[in-house]
Structure formats: structure tokens, C-alpha cells
Design a protein around this motif. Sequence first.
Motif, PDB file in Angstrom:
ATOM      1  N   HIS A 187       0.839  -1.189   0.000  1.00 29.35           N
ATOM      2  CA  HIS A 187       0.000   0.000   0.000  1.00 29.35           C
ATOM      3  C   HIS A 187       0.878   1.244   0.000  1.00 29.35           C
ATOM      4  N   THR A 188       0.281   2.328  -0.371  1.00 33.02           N
ATOM      5  CA  THR A 188       0.955   3.620  -0.369  1.00 33.02           C
ATOM      6  C   THR A 188       0.194   4.546   0.573  1.00 33.02           C
ATOM      7  N   VAL A 189       0.925   5.262   1.402  1.00 29.72           N
ATOM      8  CA  VAL A 189       0.334   6.185   2.363  1.00 29.72           C
ATOM      9  C   VAL A 189       0.816   7.588   2.029  1.00 29.72           C
ATOM     10  N   VAL A 190      -0.107   8.535   2.029  1.00 34.00           N
ATOM     11  CA  VAL A 190       0.239   9.936   1.754  1.00 34.00           C
ATOM     12  C   VAL A 190      -0.035  10.754   3.003  1.00 34.00           C
ATOM     13  N   HIS A 191       0.963  11.525   3.432  1.00 30.87           N
ATOM     14  CA  HIS A 191       0.795  12.408   4.587  1.00 30.87           C
ATOM     15  C   HIS A 191       0.105  13.686   4.127  1.00 30.87           C
ATOM     16  N   LEU A 192      -0.944  14.085   4.819  1.00 32.99           N
ATOM     17  CA  LEU A 192      -1.659  15.315   4.500  1.00 32.99           C
ATOM     18  C   LEU A 192      -1.362  16.368   5.553  1.00 32.99           C
ATOM     19  N   ASP A 193      -1.182  17.608   5.101  1.00 27.16           N
ATOM     20  CA  ASP A 193      -0.938  18.689   6.052  1.00 27.16           C
ATOM     21  C   ASP A 193      -2.269  19.164   6.632  1.00 27.16           C
ATOM     22  N   ASP A 194      -2.227  20.206   7.432  1.00 28.46           N
ATOM     23  CA  ASP A 194      -3.438  20.703   8.101  1.00 28.46           C
ATOM     24  C   ASP A 194      -4.502  21.199   7.135  1.00 28.46           C
ATOM     25  N   SER A 195      -4.113  21.547   5.912  1.00 25.31           N
ATOM     26  CA  SER A 195      -5.092  22.022   4.929  1.00 25.31           C
ATOM     27  C   SER A 195      -5.622  20.886   4.067  1.00 25.31           C
ATOM     28  N   GLY A 196      -5.148  19.663   4.307  1.00 25.62           N
ATOM     29  CA  GLY A 196      -5.616  18.516   3.546  1.00 25.62           C
ATOM     30  C   GLY A 196      -4.837  18.251   2.270  1.00 25.62           C
ATOM     31  N   LYS A 197      -3.745  18.965   2.079  1.00 24.37           N
ATOM     32  CA  LYS A 197      -2.924  18.771   0.886  1.00 24.37           C
ATOM     33  C   LYS A 197      -1.719  17.890   1.229  1.00 24.37           C
ATOM     34  N   PRO A 198      -1.220  17.121   0.241  1.00 28.78           N
ATOM     35  CA  PRO A 198      -0.028  16.317   0.506  1.00 28.78           C
ATOM     36  C   PRO A 198       1.102  17.196   1.011  1.00 28.78           C
ATOM     37  N   GLY A 199       1.732  16.775   2.081  1.00 23.93           N
ATOM     38  CA  GLY A 199       2.811  17.558   2.676  1.00 23.93           C
ATOM     39  C   GLY A 199       3.927  16.647   3.151  1.00 23.93           C
ATOM     40  N   ARG A 200       5.052  17.221   3.410  1.00 23.15           N
ATOM     41  CA  ARG A 200       6.231  16.475   3.871  1.00 23.15           C
ATOM     42  C   ARG A 200       5.938  15.799   5.204  1.00 23.15           C
ATOM     43  N   VAL A 201       6.355  14.547   5.335  1.00 22.53           N
ATOM     44  CA  VAL A 201       6.183  13.816   6.587  1.00 22.53           C
ATOM     45  C   VAL A 201       7.092  14.459   7.634  1.00 22.53           C
ATOM     46  N   PRO A 202       6.540  14.828   8.804  1.00 21.36           N
ATOM     47  CA  PRO A 202       7.363  15.437   9.844  1.00 21.36           C
ATOM     48  C   PRO A 202       8.528  14.532  10.250  1.00 21.36           C
ATOM     49  N   ASP A 203       9.662  15.147  10.563  1.00 22.79           N
ATOM     50  CA  ASP A 203      10.870  14.398  10.913  1.00 22.79           C
ATOM     51  C   ASP A 203      10.648  13.429  12.067  1.00 22.79           C
ATOM     52  N   VAL A 204       9.880  13.836  13.073  1.00 23.86           N
ATOM     53  CA  VAL A 204       9.632  12.976  14.237  1.00 23.86           C
ATOM     54  C   VAL A 204       8.876  11.716  13.808  1.00 23.86           C
ATOM     55  N   LEU A 205       7.849  11.874  12.993  1.00 22.56           N
ATOM     56  CA  LEU A 205       7.078  10.731  12.512  1.00 22.56           C
ATOM     57  C   LEU A 205       7.940   9.854  11.607  1.00 22.56           C
ATOM     58  N   ARG A 206       8.724  10.467  10.742  1.00 19.23           N
ATOM     59  CA  ARG A 206       9.613   9.722   9.849  1.00 19.23           C
ATOM     60  C   ARG A 206      10.585   8.854  10.674  1.00 19.23           C
TER      61      ARG A 206
END
Length: 60
Positions: A30-49
Amino acid sequence: MGGVLDQDHPAGAYGWRILEAEHVAVSGAHTVVHLDDSGKPGRVPDVLRAVLHDLMDDPA
């Protein structure tokens, strides 16, 4: 099977499998896309990464 989290992209691709004895019973991906607060694809935060990277290196 592991995952991929590119530092400059908001998506990660993961593969996995379930074993029965020594044989693969089920596999998938599967593929997972991180969404920012506005609902747009955004960079995965360093802590989560970092947490995801640690989990992939040590599949308990």
C-alpha cells in the motif's frame, strides 16, 4: 518487506507479508500519503519519519 519514506515526498510505499510456518500465506502493498493541516499532501514530519524508520528496522 519494508517501506520507503523519501525526505522530499509526502508518500511512503510499504510492502508486507503474513507467513504460515515458513511459507508466505498473504502478501500485499500500500501507499500512504501524509496530508498537512489544509488537507494537501505535505512532507512527513521528521519525528514521525524517525518513528516509522525505527519500526521498519525492528519489526517486533
